[in-house]
Design an enzyme around this catalytic site. Structure first.
Site, mmCIF file in Angstrom:
data_model
loop_
_atom_site.group_PDB
_atom_site.id
_atom_site.type_symbol
_atom_site.label_atom_id
_atom_site.label_comp_id
_atom_site.label_asym_id
_atom_site.label_seq_id
_atom_site.Cartn_x
_atom_site.Cartn_y
_atom_site.Cartn_z
ATOM 1 C CD GLU A 295 79.394 89.072 69.852
ATOM 2 O OE1 GLU A 295 79.961 89.739 70.441
ATOM 3 O OE2 GLU A 295 78.604 88.059 70.111
ATOM 4 N NE ARG B 35 77.268 89.217 76.561
ATOM 5 C CZ ARG B 35 76.936 88.249 77.293
ATOM 6 N NH1 ARG B 35 78.536 87.367 76.535
ATOM 7 N NH2 ARG B 35 76.479 87.469 77.411
ATOM 8 C CG HIS C 37 79.544 85.008 72.396
ATOM 9 N ND1 HIS C 37 78.994 86.396 72.367
ATOM 10 C CD2 HIS C 37 80.124 84.600 73.371
ATOM 11 C CE1 HIS C 37 79.074 86.627 73.620
ATOM 12 N NE2 HIS C 37 79.278 85.041 74.060
HETATM 13 C C1 DGY Z 1 76.914 83.947 77.798
HETATM 14 O O1 DGY Z 1 76.175 82.516 77.918
HETATM 15 O O2 DGY Z 1 76.954 85.177 78.408
HETATM 16 C C2 DGY Z 1 77.884 83.225 77.239
HETATM 17 O O3 DGY Z 1 78.375 84.884 76.396
HETATM 18 C C3 DGY Z 1 77.113 82.455 76.231
HETATM 19 O O4 DGY Z 1 77.324 81.508 76.898
#
Ligand code: DGY
Length: 318
Positions: free
Chosen positions: A266, A237, A284
Site C-alpha cells: 500500500e 492488512r 483503505h
Molecule cells: C486502522 O485503524 O488500523 C485502520 O486500518 C484504519 O483506520
C-alpha cells in the site's frame, strides 16, 4: 509548554483538544513525511501523532529526543516498532473500539459489492448499456444460507459475524484462541481450523492484525484450498494475503472474486489487479465514517493528554 508534532492533519476535534493545552505543529501538506522529516520535525516534541502510513521503525524511535508518547491514529500499529519503543520507554497508543462498526460495515459492503457485482453494474449503466431488464443480467451468488468464514474473531470479526447472521449466513470462525462454548452459542458461530474454514466457506473475511505470524497467512497453498465459487474479503492488512498468488487465482478464475480495502504494498495497487472485473478495490476506507474518524481523533488527543499529564493513557499498546 509541551509540544506535539502531528505528521498529517487529523480531524479538527482532536487537534482542538491538543491546541488548547500544548504547542501543536501539524504537517498540513497533503503528503506523508519521510522518516528523516519526522525525526527532524519531532526533534523538540514531547508527543508524536502518527498515521499508519508513517513508518516508525527502530531508527526513527532511537533518533527521537524527547518524545514520551507515539499516539497512532489507527487501531492497527504494525507501522511502529513496538519493541524499540518499549526499550526506549516511549508509550505507544492506538484507537480501538471506535472503528469496529464502520469496518465491519465495509466488509459486508465489499461482500455485497463483489457478489452482486455492483461496481460492474454501475459502469454498465453509465456506459449506456442498460437497454432492458434481462433474466440473467449481472447474476451473482446470494448470501442467504451460505457459509461465511471469519479469520480472526476479535472486535471487528465479531461485528461482521453479527451482521452476517442478519443476512441469513452460517458463520464459522478461526481464531488462535477458541471462544468458550457459551460465547460461541451466544454469537451463533462455530469454530473451524483455518484450512477447513478456507476449503468449506463460500465467503471468507479476514480480520487478523498484521504480525510476523500473519504475514502471508493466506498464501498460494491456502488460496488453492478455496472453492472456485469463493469470495475473499480483506479489510485487515494487505500483507496478510500473498497478493501475487491472489492475483493469479483471480486471473485464472480459481476463486470467484475478491473485495479488497488493503494491499500488500500500500498504496501501490498492482496494474494486474486493477485490470480484473472480479475484484472490487477500495482505498483503505474501512474506518472512513465522519463519526469514527472524529472519535479516533479525540482518542488520540486523550492518549497524548494523559501521558503528558503523567497519567495512564486509555489505549496503551506498550
Ligand atoms: C486502522 O485503524 O488500523 C485502520 O486500518 C484504519 O483506520
Amino acid at each position: 509548554m509541551p509540544k506535539v508534532f502531528v505528521t498529517y492533519k487529523i480531524p479538527e476535534v482532536g487537534l482542538k483538544l491538543l491546541c488548547e493545552r500544548y504547542e501543536v505543529e501539524v504537517n498540513l501538506e497533503d503528503r506523508f513525511l519521510s522518516s528523516e522529516e519526522i525525526t527532524r520535525r519531532a526533534n523538540d516534541a514531547d508527543a508524536l501523532v502518527t498515521l499508519l502510513a508513517d513508518k516508525i521503525d527502530r531508527h526513527v524511535i532511537e533518533t527521537l529526543q524527547r518524545v514520551k508518547i507515539i499516539a497512532n491514529y489507527a487501531v492497527g500499529f504494525d507501522n511502529i516498532d513496538i519493541e524499540a519503543a518499549k526499550e526506549k520507554g516511549i508509550v505507544v497508543t492506538n484507537t480501538p473500539g471506535v472503528l469496529t462498526d464502520a469496518t465491519a460495515d465495509l466488509a459486508i459492503a465489499l461482500l455485497l459489492a463483489v457478489t452482486r457485482r455492483i461496481v460492474e453494474a454501475d459502469e454498465f449503466v453509465r456506459e449506456g448499456k442498460f437497454t432492458s431488464w434481462k433474466p440473467e443480467l449481472f447474476l451473482g451468488p446470494s448470501l442467504q444460507g451460505k457459509q461465511l468464514g471469519i479469520v480472526g474473531l476479535g472486535r471487528i470479526g465479531t461485528a461482521v459475524a453479527i451482521r452476517a447472521k442478519a443476512f441469513g449466513m452460517r458463520v464459522v470462525y478461526y481464531k488462535k484462541r477458541r471462544l468458550s462454548e457459551e460465547e460461541e452459542n451466544r454469537l451463533g458461530v462455530s469454530y473451524m481450523d483455518l484450512d477447513e474454514l478456507l476449503s468449506s466457506s463460500d465467503f471468507i473475511s479476514l480480520h487478523v492484525p498484521f504480525t510476523s505470524e500473519t504475514h502471508h497467512l493466506i498464501d498460494e497453498k491456502r488460496i488453492n484450498m478455496m472453492k472456485p465459487t469463493a469470495v475473499l474479503i480483506n479489510t485487515a492488512r494487505g500483507a496478510v494475503v500473498d497478493e501475487k498468488a491472489l492475483i493469479e487465482a483471480l486471473i485464472d478464475r480459481r476463486i470467484w472474486g475478491a473485495g479488497l480495502d488493503v494491499y500488500e504494498f500500500e498504496p501501490r495497487v498492482p496494474e494486474k489487479l486493477k485490470a480484473l472485473d472480479n475484484v472490487v478495490l477500495l482505498p483503505h476506507i474501512g474506518s472512513a465514517t465522519v463519526e469514527t474518524r472524529e472519535k479516533m481523533a479525540i482518542m488520540v488527543a486523550e492518549n497524548v493528554i494523559a501521558v503528558l499529564e503523567g497519567k495512564e493513557p486509555p489505549n496503551r499498546v506498550v
